[in-house]
Design a protein around this motif. Structure first.
Motif, PDB file in Angstrom:
ATOM      1  N   GLY A 183       0.882  -1.221   0.023  1.00 53.81           N
ATOM      2  CA  GLY A 183       0.029   0.083   0.070  1.00 53.81           C
ATOM      3  C   GLY A 183       0.822   1.221  -0.010  1.00 53.81           C
ATOM      4  O   GLY A 183       2.039   1.114  -0.181  1.00 53.81           O
ATOM      5  N   ILE A 184       0.301   2.334   0.196  1.00 59.58           N
ATOM      6  CA  ILE A 184       1.098   3.659   0.123  1.00 59.58           C
ATOM      7  C   ILE A 184       2.089   3.754   1.183  1.00 59.58           C
ATOM      8  O   ILE A 184       3.110   4.176   0.929  1.00 59.58           O
ATOM      9  CB  ILE A 184       0.176   4.788   0.353  1.00 59.58           C
ATOM     10  N   ALA A 185       1.963   3.093   2.327  1.00 59.45           N
ATOM     11  CA  ALA A 185       2.725   2.939   3.344  1.00 59.45           C
ATOM     12  C   ALA A 185       4.037   2.125   2.994  1.00 59.45           C
ATOM     13  O   ALA A 185       5.138   2.765   3.154  1.00 59.45           O
ATOM     14  CB  ALA A 185       2.172   2.563   4.775  1.00 59.45           C
ATOM     15  N   GLY A 216      -0.680  -0.615  -4.146  1.00 63.39           N
ATOM     16  CA  GLY A 216      -1.558   0.805  -3.747  1.00 63.39           C
ATOM     17  C   GLY A 216      -2.483   0.315  -2.806  1.00 63.39           C
ATOM     18  O   GLY A 216      -2.992   1.127  -2.350  1.00 63.39           O
ATOM     19  N   GLY A 217      -2.787  -0.970  -2.462  1.00 62.77           N
ATOM     20  CA  GLY A 217      -3.572  -1.346  -1.237  1.00 62.77           C
ATOM     21  C   GLY A 217      -4.914  -0.604  -1.671  1.00 62.77           C
ATOM     22  O   GLY A 217      -5.574  -0.702  -2.612  1.00 62.77           O
ATOM     23  N   LYS A 218      -5.312   0.266  -0.679  1.00 62.23           N
ATOM     24  CA  LYS A 218      -6.576   0.872  -0.690  1.00 62.23           C
ATOM     25  C   LYS A 218      -6.763   1.948  -1.537  1.00 62.23           C
ATOM     26  O   LYS A 218      -7.736   2.549  -1.948  1.00 62.23           O
ATOM     27  CB  LYS A 218      -6.861   1.282   0.687  1.00 62.23           C
ATOM     28  N   ILE A 219      -5.494   2.407  -2.289  1.00 65.18           N
ATOM     29  CA  ILE A 219      -5.773   3.382  -3.340  1.00 65.18           C
ATOM     30  C   ILE A 219      -5.933   2.620  -4.546  1.00 65.18           C
ATOM     31  O   ILE A 219      -5.021   1.966  -5.231  1.00 65.18           O
ATOM     32  CB  ILE A 219      -4.302   4.134  -3.502  1.00 65.18           C
ATOM     33  N   VAL A 224     -12.760   6.621 -11.640  1.00 63.66           N
ATOM     34  CA  VAL A 224     -13.565   5.991 -10.319  1.00 63.66           C
ATOM     35  C   VAL A 224     -12.336   5.875  -9.411  1.00 63.66           C
ATOM     36  O   VAL A 224     -11.557   5.095  -9.597  1.00 63.66           O
ATOM     37  CB  VAL A 224     -14.455   4.631 -10.629  1.00 63.66           C
ATOM     38  N   GLU A 225     -12.723   6.430  -8.216  1.00 60.70           N
ATOM     39  CA  GLU A 225     -11.930   6.023  -6.903  1.00 60.70           C
ATOM     40  C   GLU A 225     -12.706   5.318  -6.187  1.00 60.70           C
ATOM     41  O   GLU A 225     -13.479   5.324  -5.607  1.00 60.70           O
ATOM     42  CB  GLU A 225     -11.508   7.660  -6.245  1.00 60.70           C
ATOM     43  N   GLY A 226     -11.759   3.944  -5.877  1.00 60.33           N
ATOM     44  CA  GLY A 226     -12.525   2.861  -5.095  1.00 60.33           C
ATOM     45  C   GLY A 226     -12.250   3.180  -3.580  1.00 60.33           C
ATOM     46  O   GLY A 226     -12.931   2.874  -2.832  1.00 60.33           O
ATOM     47  N   GLY A 227     -11.024   4.020  -3.346  1.00 58.26           N
ATOM     48  CA  GLY A 227     -10.725   4.188  -1.920  1.00 58.26           C
ATOM     49  C   GLY A 227     -10.483   5.630  -1.870  1.00 58.26           C
ATOM     50  O   GLY A 227     -11.511   6.279  -2.191  1.00 58.26           O
ATOM     51  N   PRO A 228      -9.303   6.150  -1.352  1.00 59.05           N
ATOM     52  CA  PRO A 228      -9.269   7.644  -1.306  1.00 59.05           C
ATOM     53  C   PRO A 228      -9.307   8.387  -2.400  1.00 59.05           C
ATOM     54  O   PRO A 228      -9.029   7.873  -3.535  1.00 59.05           O
ATOM     55  CB  PRO A 228      -7.815   7.896  -0.561  1.00 59.05           C
ATOM     56  N   ASP A 229     -10.164   9.673  -2.372  1.00 59.57           N
ATOM     57  CA  ASP A 229     -10.366  10.394  -3.718  1.00 59.57           C
ATOM     58  C   ASP A 229      -9.719  11.703  -3.323  1.00 59.57           C
ATOM     59  O   ASP A 229      -9.420  12.471  -4.193  1.00 59.57           O
ATOM     60  CB  ASP A 229     -11.658  10.441  -3.776  1.00 59.57           C
ATOM     61  N   SER A 230      -8.639  11.898  -2.526  1.00 63.55           N
ATOM     62  CA  SER A 230      -8.134  13.250  -2.161  1.00 63.55           C
ATOM     63  C   SER A 230      -7.158  13.109  -0.962  1.00 63.55           C
ATOM     64  O   SER A 230      -7.053  12.124  -0.294  1.00 63.55           O
ATOM     65  CB  SER A 230      -9.266  14.314  -1.654  1.00 63.55           C
ATOM     66  N   PHE A 231      -6.446  14.093  -0.542  1.00 64.54           N
ATOM     67  CA  PHE A 231      -5.489  14.172   0.541  1.00 64.54           C
ATOM     68  C   PHE A 231      -5.430  15.536   1.123  1.00 64.54           C
ATOM     69  O   PHE A 231      -5.816  16.484   0.248  1.00 64.54           O
ATOM     70  CB  PHE A 231      -4.242  13.559   0.325  1.00 64.54           C
ATOM     71  N   LEU A 232      -5.057  15.629   2.305  1.00 65.64           N
ATOM     72  CA  LEU A 232      -5.252  16.943   3.121  1.00 65.64           C
ATOM     73  C   LEU A 232      -4.002  17.718   2.300  1.00 65.64           C
ATOM     74  O   LEU A 232      -2.761  17.499   2.461  1.00 65.64           O
ATOM     75  CB  LEU A 232      -4.894  16.600   4.368  1.00 65.64           C
ATOM     76  N   ALA A 233      -4.678  19.117   2.025  1.00 67.02           N
ATOM     77  CA  ALA A 233      -3.471  19.610   1.225  1.00 67.02           C
ATOM     78  C   ALA A 233      -2.661  20.398   1.919  1.00 67.02           C
ATOM     79  O   ALA A 233      -1.155  20.602   1.611  1.00 67.02           O
ATOM     80  CB  ALA A 233      -4.503  20.873   0.662  1.00 67.02           C
ATOM     81  N   ALA A 234      -2.936  20.672   3.379  1.00 69.38           N
ATOM     82  CA  ALA A 234      -1.845  21.483   4.192  1.00 69.38           C
ATOM     83  C   ALA A 234      -0.662  20.822   4.665  1.00 69.38           C
ATOM     84  O   ALA A 234       0.335  21.276   5.115  1.00 69.38           O
ATOM     85  CB  ALA A 234      -2.461  22.251   5.289  1.00 69.38           C
ATOM     86  N   ARG A 235      -0.756  19.468   4.580  1.00 73.46           N
ATOM     87  CA  ARG A 235       0.333  18.484   5.077  1.00 73.46           C
ATOM     88  C   ARG A 235       1.523  18.317   4.297  1.00 73.46           C
ATOM     89  O   ARG A 235       1.569  18.046   3.147  1.00 73.46           O
ATOM     90  CB  ARG A 235      -0.355  17.180   5.502  1.00 73.46           C
ATOM     91  N   THR A 236       2.650  18.970   4.898  1.00 71.91           N
ATOM     92  CA  THR A 236       3.926  19.060   3.999  1.00 71.91           C
ATOM     93  C   THR A 236       4.345  17.726   3.630  1.00 71.91           C
ATOM     94  O   THR A 236       5.103  17.536   2.309  1.00 71.91           O
ATOM     95  CB  THR A 236       5.070  19.704   4.795  1.00 71.91           C
ATOM     96  N   GLU A 237       4.035  16.575   4.091  1.00 71.44           N
ATOM     97  CA  GLU A 237       4.865  15.196   3.803  1.00 71.44           C
ATOM     98  C   GLU A 237       4.266  14.813   2.508  1.00 71.44           C
ATOM     99  O   GLU A 237       4.856  14.428   1.677  1.00 71.44           O
ATOM    100  CB  GLU A 237       4.274  14.158   4.854  1.00 71.44           C
TER     101      GLU A 237
END
Ligand code: FAD
Length: 468
Positions: free
Chosen positions: A9-11, A42-45, A55-68
């Motif tokens: 997955g992403i991790a 990709g796991g859940k992505i 079509v996004e089966g899992g996450p469709d976005s991410f927190l914009a402010a997080r620098t990582e």
């Protein structure tokens, strides 16, 4: 010297990325082997592109402010792919009707004008929310459930009608059990420092980013996985292999581990990163550290499903003038929410069509995702039909199920993590990383992976000198 990463997955992919970077910078040298049970990374992505739909089966976005998240996206050359939502109004279901939530309230900012416009709340509920700055702070420093915190600060109506669906909804969690300390420590800190959330947010207003809270990628979140995987030049990736067990390898010197695969193969490594859900990791560390295994097994998971429906535009009466809607727990409704993907993001549906993303299942309802795909599709369509004025059947539908897919950070989560870390401290080559631990959002996972890779590289390098 070998590091074995379990989970693609992403991790897990990010651990490989940061280990490769440490290698390129001469901080350690060795082999990286990534083992993934599935036939894809990709796991859940999961991004599916079919007939012009994205079509996004899992996450469709991410927190914009997080620098990582932003930093990795930049390093992978994906910055130009970042897209902002084109519709930001969020609705909430209230007695069977959709009501817009004023934007300030999405940030928990009880601005008087916004609170007074919150038509889904009674007048008493609105007035109680406005009193937040005058509610004395809690004296104790301990953990508390999200629902208790929200009721205490903003009153029951605001808590249940607006804040809970927003804050527990993203975790498919039960607000009576979710941990404030693990999920929203900044709000507890704000309460401690300023005596009130409204006052804290007022003070932090200049530091607040002005852009959208969440962003996505033009060609879908799968692009992050594809680009990340393509960047791994020194990692051997083994797909379709399931890890069955991990045991210390016999021998002198630095402790190494034997990882047994379902194929019968055994691989050995001095470092092992377990980038899989906690219940999987629990099984493998049982013999090494039984108390860590017991605490890992305590982390609960919710089962959810995403049902994505494509309709012709003329089949939908509602203007879909927003990003979607949330559902408070008290509403008798089979979905926990629905994103209007083609309104929220550009390029999700071909001209003349719309794409709706319905969510089923939460921590309190393990049965919600049971049944054939056709049943989940029908349940979603029938729930949405009166609300959105749907006519006929969807022209396409996709079902993505996530059984035990959403870790629940319940009260005591941080204390549980500390106990797990203590119990695993005799095994510095063994690292846990992933959504079960220090944050479920994509940027959190990238941060966890970077930290795990840094620790792993310096541990593996600790008593070896490679002479450059
Ligand atoms: C429906 C949904 C919507 C979400 N929306 C968002 C969002 O919009 N924004 C956001 O930031 N986050 C979101 N999240 C959360 C985020 O997607 C996840 O937290 C994240 O993708 C988890 O990544 P991971 O690498 O920790 O785990 P996973 O993606 O679960 O990867 C673990 C991998 O390990 C593999 N594996 C498991 N057991 C074994 C084994 N025994 N041997 C070998 N391999 C094994 C699995 O096959 C899997 O590929 C969402 C999650 C879901 C389910």
């Amino acid at each position: 010297m070998r590091v074995i990463i379990v989970g693609g997955g992403i991790a897990g992919l990010s651990v490989a990325y940061f280990l490769e970077r440490a290698m390129a910078e001469g901080r350690w040298r060795g082999e990286i082997l990534l083992i993934e049970r599935g036939q894809r990374l990709g796991g859940k992505i999961v991004t599916v592109r079919e007939d012009g739909f994205l079509v996004e089966g899992g996450p469709d976005s991410f927190l914009a402010a997080r620098t990582e998240g932003r930093a990795l996206i930049r390093e992978l050359g994906l910055e130009m792919e970042i897209i902002a939502p084109q519709a930001r109004t969020v609705y909430v279901l209230s007695r069977g009707r959709l009501m817009p939530i004023p934007e300030a309230l999405l940030m928990l900012r009880p601005d008087p004008g916004a609170v007074l416009r919150a038509r889904n709340l009674s007048w008493g509920g609105r007035l109680r929310a406005l009193l937040e700055p005058w509610i004395p702070p809690r004296r104790s420093d301990g953990d508390e459930p999200l629902a208790t915190f929200l009721r205490r600060r903003f009153g029951r109506a605001f808590a249940e009608g607006i804040a809970e669906p927003l804050m527990a909804g993203v975790h498919a969690g039960d607000p009576e059990r979710l941990s404030m300390q693990a999920l929203y420590p900044h709000l507890l800190a704000m309460e401690r420092k300023f005596g009130s959330i409204a006052r804290g947010l007022w003070n932090a207003r200049s530091a607040r980013p002005s852009g959208p809270l969440f962003v996505s990628l033009r060609s879908g979140m799968g692009a992050l996985v594809d680009r990340l995987a393509a960047s791994l030049h020194r990692t051997h990736i083994a797909l379709g292999r399931t890890v069955l067990g991990i045991a210390p390898a016999p021998g002198e010197g630095r402790l190494s581990y034997r990882v047994t695969l379902d194929s019968g193969e055994i691989v050995e490594g001095e470092g092992v990163a377990l980038a899989v859900p906690a219940f999987e990791a629990a099984r493998w560390v049982r013999d090494l550290a039984p108390s860590a295994a017991a605490r890992l097994a305590e982390i609960p998971f919710a089962s959810t499903a995403v049902v994505t429906l494509a309709f012709r535009r003329d089949q939908v009466r509602h203007p879909l003038n927003g990003s979607g809607f949330l559902v408070p727990r008290r509403e008798p409704f089979p979905l926990t929410g629905c994103t209007w993907s083609s309104s929220k993001w550009p390029g999700r549906a071909p001209g003349g069509f719309v794409l709706l993303r319905a969510f089923l299942g939460w921590a309190g309802d393990p049965e919600a995702i049971a049944g054939e795909d056709a049943i989940l599709i029908q349940r979603s369509v029938e729930a949405l039909r009166p609300l959105l004025g749907l006519r006929g059947d969807p022209v396409r539908a996709w079902v993505h199920r996530w059984p035990a897919g959403m870790p629940q950070y319940t009260v005591g989560h941080l204390e549980r993590l500390a106990a797990i870390e203590r119990a695993l401290s005799p095994f510095p080559g063994l690292r846990l990383v992933g959504a079960s631990y220090g944050g479920i959002g994509i940027p959190d996972l990238i941060r966890q992976a970077r930290e795990a890779a840094e620790k792993m590289a310096s541990f593996l390098n600790s008593d070896c000198s490679y002479g450059g």
